[in-house]
Motif scaffolding. Structure first.
Motif, PDB file in Angstrom:
ATOM      1  N   SER A   1       5.866   2.814 -22.897  1.00 20.16           N
ATOM      2  CA  SER A   1       6.250   2.860 -24.483  1.00 20.16           C
ATOM      3  C   SER A   1       5.031   2.457 -25.236  1.00 20.16           C
ATOM      4  N   GLN A   2       4.152   2.032 -24.550  1.00 16.67           N
ATOM      5  CA  GLN A   2       2.878   1.610 -25.641  1.00 16.67           C
ATOM      6  C   GLN A   2       1.723   2.527 -25.399  1.00 16.67           C
ATOM      7  N   PHE A   3       1.862   3.477 -24.607  1.00 15.43           N
ATOM      8  CA  PHE A   3       0.764   4.827 -24.655  1.00 15.43           C
ATOM      9  C   PHE A   3       0.714   5.338 -26.067  1.00 15.43           C
ATOM     10  N   PRO A   4       1.517   5.844 -26.925  1.00 19.10           N
ATOM     11  CA  PRO A   4       0.995   6.425 -28.092  1.00 19.10           C
ATOM     12  C   PRO A   4       0.253   5.373 -28.941  1.00 19.10           C
ATOM     13  N   GLY A   5       0.465   4.107 -28.830  1.00 21.03           N
ATOM     14  CA  GLY A   5      -0.226   3.377 -29.740  1.00 21.03           C
ATOM     15  C   GLY A   5      -1.391   2.998 -28.975  1.00 21.03           C
ATOM     16  N   TRP A   6      -1.627   2.946 -27.845  1.00 19.64           N
ATOM     17  CA  TRP A   6      -2.920   2.652 -27.237  1.00 19.64           C
ATOM     18  C   TRP A   6      -3.830   3.881 -27.554  1.00 19.64           C
ATOM     19  N   LEU A   7      -3.366   5.140 -27.565  1.00 18.83           N
ATOM     20  CA  LEU A   7      -4.151   6.388 -27.984  1.00 18.83           C
ATOM     21  C   LEU A   7      -4.723   6.247 -29.531  1.00 18.83           C
ATOM     22  N   SER A   8      -3.714   5.831 -30.320  1.00 17.65           N
ATOM     23  CA  SER A   8      -4.071   5.871 -31.726  1.00 17.65           C
ATOM     24  C   SER A   8      -5.063   4.481 -32.079  1.00 17.65           C
ATOM     25  N   GLU A  10      -1.512  13.568 -27.043  1.00 19.13           N
ATOM     26  CA  GLU A  10      -0.671  12.820 -27.753  1.00 19.13           C
ATOM     27  C   GLU A  10       0.885  13.130 -27.497  1.00 19.13           C
ATOM     28  N   ALA A  11       0.968  14.434 -27.297  1.00 19.67           N
ATOM     29  CA  ALA A  11       2.221  14.999 -27.083  1.00 19.67           C
ATOM     30  C   ALA A  11       2.827  14.525 -25.817  1.00 19.67           C
ATOM     31  N   LEU A  12       2.013  14.269 -24.727  1.00 19.51           N
ATOM     32  CA  LEU A  12       2.436  13.931 -23.495  1.00 19.51           C
ATOM     33  C   LEU A  12       2.906  12.301 -23.635  1.00 19.51           C
ATOM     34  N   ALA A  13       1.936  11.769 -24.581  1.00 19.99           N
ATOM     35  CA  ALA A  13       2.163  10.155 -24.816  1.00 19.99           C
ATOM     36  C   ALA A  13       3.791  10.060 -25.335  1.00 19.99           C
ATOM     37  N   SER A  14       3.801  10.869 -26.320  1.00 16.24           N
ATOM     38  CA  SER A  14       5.140  10.775 -26.906  1.00 16.24           C
ATOM     39  C   SER A  14       6.288  10.740 -25.908  1.00 16.24           C
ATOM     40  N   ALA A  15       5.981  12.001 -24.991  1.00 14.87           N
ATOM     41  CA  ALA A  15       7.294  12.185 -24.148  1.00 14.87           C
ATOM     42  C   ALA A  15       7.372  11.108 -23.107  1.00 14.87           C
ATOM     43  N   LEU A  16       6.165  10.421 -22.691  1.00 10.99           N
ATOM     44  CA  LEU A  16       6.331   9.779 -21.753  1.00 10.99           C
ATOM     45  C   LEU A  16       6.812   8.215 -22.212  1.00 10.99           C
ATOM     46  N   ALA A  17       6.578   7.952 -23.501  1.00 15.58           N
ATOM     47  CA  ALA A  17       7.001   6.886 -23.965  1.00 15.58           C
ATOM     48  C   ALA A  17       8.706   6.315 -24.026  1.00 15.58           C
ATOM     49  N   VAL A  18       9.559   7.503 -23.768  1.00 15.61           N
ATOM     50  CA  VAL A  18      10.825   7.093 -23.389  1.00 15.61           C
ATOM     51  C   VAL A  18      11.135   6.168 -22.234  1.00 15.61           C
ATOM     52  N   ARG A  50       8.262   1.086 -18.001  1.00 17.92           N
ATOM     53  CA  ARG A  50       7.517   1.473 -16.830  1.00 17.92           C
ATOM     54  C   ARG A  50       6.128   1.509 -16.726  1.00 17.92           C
ATOM     55  N   PRO A  51       5.449   0.960 -15.836  1.00 17.27           N
ATOM     56  CA  PRO A  51       4.163   0.783 -15.753  1.00 17.27           C
ATOM     57  C   PRO A  51       3.266   2.367 -15.921  1.00 17.27           C
ATOM     58  N   LEU A  52       2.238   2.550 -16.453  1.00 13.14           N
ATOM     59  CA  LEU A  52       1.427   3.835 -16.588  1.00 13.14           C
ATOM     60  C   LEU A  52       0.190   3.526 -16.654  1.00 13.14           C
ATOM     61  N   THR A  53      -0.571   4.073 -15.662  1.00 18.61           N
ATOM     62  CA  THR A  53      -2.214   3.865 -15.447  1.00 18.61           C
ATOM     63  C   THR A  53      -2.869   5.211 -16.377  1.00 18.61           C
ATOM     64  N   VAL A 108      -1.301   7.798 -13.864  1.00 19.77           N
ATOM     65  CA  VAL A 108      -0.270   7.448 -12.619  1.00 19.77           C
ATOM     66  C   VAL A 108       0.795   6.941 -13.282  1.00 19.77           C
ATOM     67  N   LEU A 109       2.072   7.304 -13.171  1.00 18.21           N
ATOM     68  CA  LEU A 109       3.256   6.738 -13.399  1.00 18.21           C
ATOM     69  C   LEU A 109       3.539   5.926 -12.428  1.00 18.21           C
ATOM     70  N   HIS A 110       3.705   4.569 -12.493  1.00 17.05           N
ATOM     71  CA  HIS A 110       3.947   3.720 -11.421  1.00 17.05           C
ATOM     72  C   HIS A 110       5.373   3.794 -10.815  1.00 17.05           C
ATOM     73  N   PRO A 111       6.041   3.451  -9.725  1.00 13.69           N
ATOM     74  CA  PRO A 111       7.103   3.418  -9.251  1.00 13.69           C
ATOM     75  C   PRO A 111       8.122   2.657 -10.266  1.00 13.69           C
ATOM     76  N   ALA A 112       9.373   3.165 -10.507  1.00 10.97           N
ATOM     77  CA  ALA A 112      10.341   2.307 -11.185  1.00 10.97           C
ATOM     78  C   ALA A 112      10.669   1.073 -10.463  1.00 10.97           C
ATOM     79  N   ALA A 113      10.681  -0.081 -11.286  1.00 10.85           N
ATOM     80  CA  ALA A 113      11.200  -1.464 -10.678  1.00 10.85           C
ATOM     81  C   ALA A 113      12.430  -1.187 -10.099  1.00 10.85           C
ATOM     82  N   ALA A 114      12.857  -1.901  -9.037  1.00 10.69           N
ATOM     83  CA  ALA A 114      14.105  -1.674  -8.668  1.00 10.69           C
ATOM     84  C   ALA A 114      15.044  -2.742  -9.128  1.00 10.69           C
ATOM     85  N   THR A 115      16.315  -2.098  -9.308  1.00  9.80           N
ATOM     86  CA  THR A 115      17.289  -2.517 -10.043  1.00  9.80           C
ATOM     87  C   THR A 115      18.384  -3.111  -8.866  1.00  9.80           C
TER      88      THR A 115
END
Length: 312
Positions: free
Chosen positions: A238-245, A205-213, A217-220, A258-265
């Motif tokens: 950003s939806q990871f904490p909600g998915w867990l809860s 849960e702590a990791l989910a909160s940290a990754l939410a920022v 960015r897609p996360l598997t 897996v944190l997917h590559p960031a979309a190109a800008t």
């Protein structure tokens, strides 16, 4: 070659598998005085390889992270080892245990090393042991098999970036302290390749909160991989904490992510996203300094951008 135990003593579930292992692997060469690094299943017992089954029968000694866990694993396959044939080699004694293993190898014994699950020496203990054996000029033989890292990557659908580059970074477990974990996530936000993380249930849960920022960015997320209640989901960070809860069971079990590559800008200017994340947590000058270190972009350009963002 050592004698194998009679089939009558083997676990009924794996009699055929052990016989198949002998038929497939017994004719190969297994050097005496060598350390065999053996991958074991990460959850599903059927994910053992035939070569691993044969080598575990053949080994004079099985060095392992937890002797009780490994004894139960071996017995599930119908492989019997005496307590004297099991040697504890874990993160707390690995440096000292190297000498014991070296003594066994120098006597010409075959030593297998297994961790509690998966491939040793990746995130589990074993790297010091392998390094010590190599430094002594002795042979190390890897027996590939299950790995939570590769297992989740194969199901994540990670695509090459806009430049056609692929690959991934294995970050493993992030720091336990909140401030250090947040800093690590911010550093990873600038990584253009996929990033593989591991986490325990009591810290997920702590990791989910940290990754939410990391926003969209897609996360598997892979939970209990290969086990009965395996769950794999891809969603915005950003939806990871909600998915867990959403389900109390989702905080149970071991995790690979897996944190997917960031979309190109399209922007060729400074990395706005990293700077925004840092400005939300830190004073302007500190944020600019860290953004320059993370992205490699000019500090003056980042400072001007930071002023603009603050004014906005």
């Amino acid at each position: 070659m050592l004698n194998s135990p009679p089939l009558s003593r083997l676990s009924s579930s794996f009699v055929n598998a052990l016989q198949a292992a002998r038929d497939a692997a017994a004719g190969q060469n297994y050097l005496p005085g060598a350390l065999y690094v053996v991958a074991t299943p990460i959850g599903n017992l059927a994910d053992i390889t035939l070569r691993a089954l044969h080598l575990l029968q053949l080994a004079d000694v099985v060095a392992c992270e937890d002797t009780r866990h490994t004894q139960a694993l071996l017995r599930a396959y119908g492989i019997d080892k005496t307590p004297a044939q099991l040697l504890a080699v874990h993160q707390h004694n690995e440096a000292q245990a190297v000498q014991t293993v070296l003594e066994r190898l120098q006597q010409g014994q075959r030593v297998a090393y297994v961790s509690d699950a998966g491939t040793p020496a990746i995130s589990d203990p074993g790297a010091r042991l392998v390094a010590g054996v190599r430094e002594a000029g002795l042979c190390v033989v890897p027996l590939p098999g299950a790995s939570s890292v590769i297992t989740l990557l194969s199901a994540a659908g990670v695509l090459a970036d806009s430049s056609g580059h692929s690959g991934f970074v294995f970050a493993g477990f992030l720091p336990a302290k909140a401030t250090e974990r947040s800093a690590a996530v911010l550093a990873l936000s600038a990584e253009s390749r996929a990033v593989v993380l591991l986490e325990a249930p009591h810290r997920i849960e702590a990791l989910a909160s940290a990754l939410a920022v990391l926003g969209e960015r897609p996360l598997t997320v892979g939970r209990e991989l290969t086990k009965q209640f395996e769950e794999i989901a891809t969603l915005p960070a950003s939806q990871f904490p909600g998915w867990l809860s959403a389900d109390a069971n989702r905080t149970r079990g071991e995790f690979a992510l897996v944190l997917h590559p960031a979309a190109a800008t399209a922007s060729a200017g400074p990395d706005t996203r990293v700077l925004q994340l840092l400005l939300a947590e830190l004073p302007l000058k500190t944020a600019v300094k860290l953004a320059a270190e993370i992205t490699g972009e000019p500090r003056n350009a980042l400072y001007e951008l930071a002023l603009t963002l603050k004014a906005g």
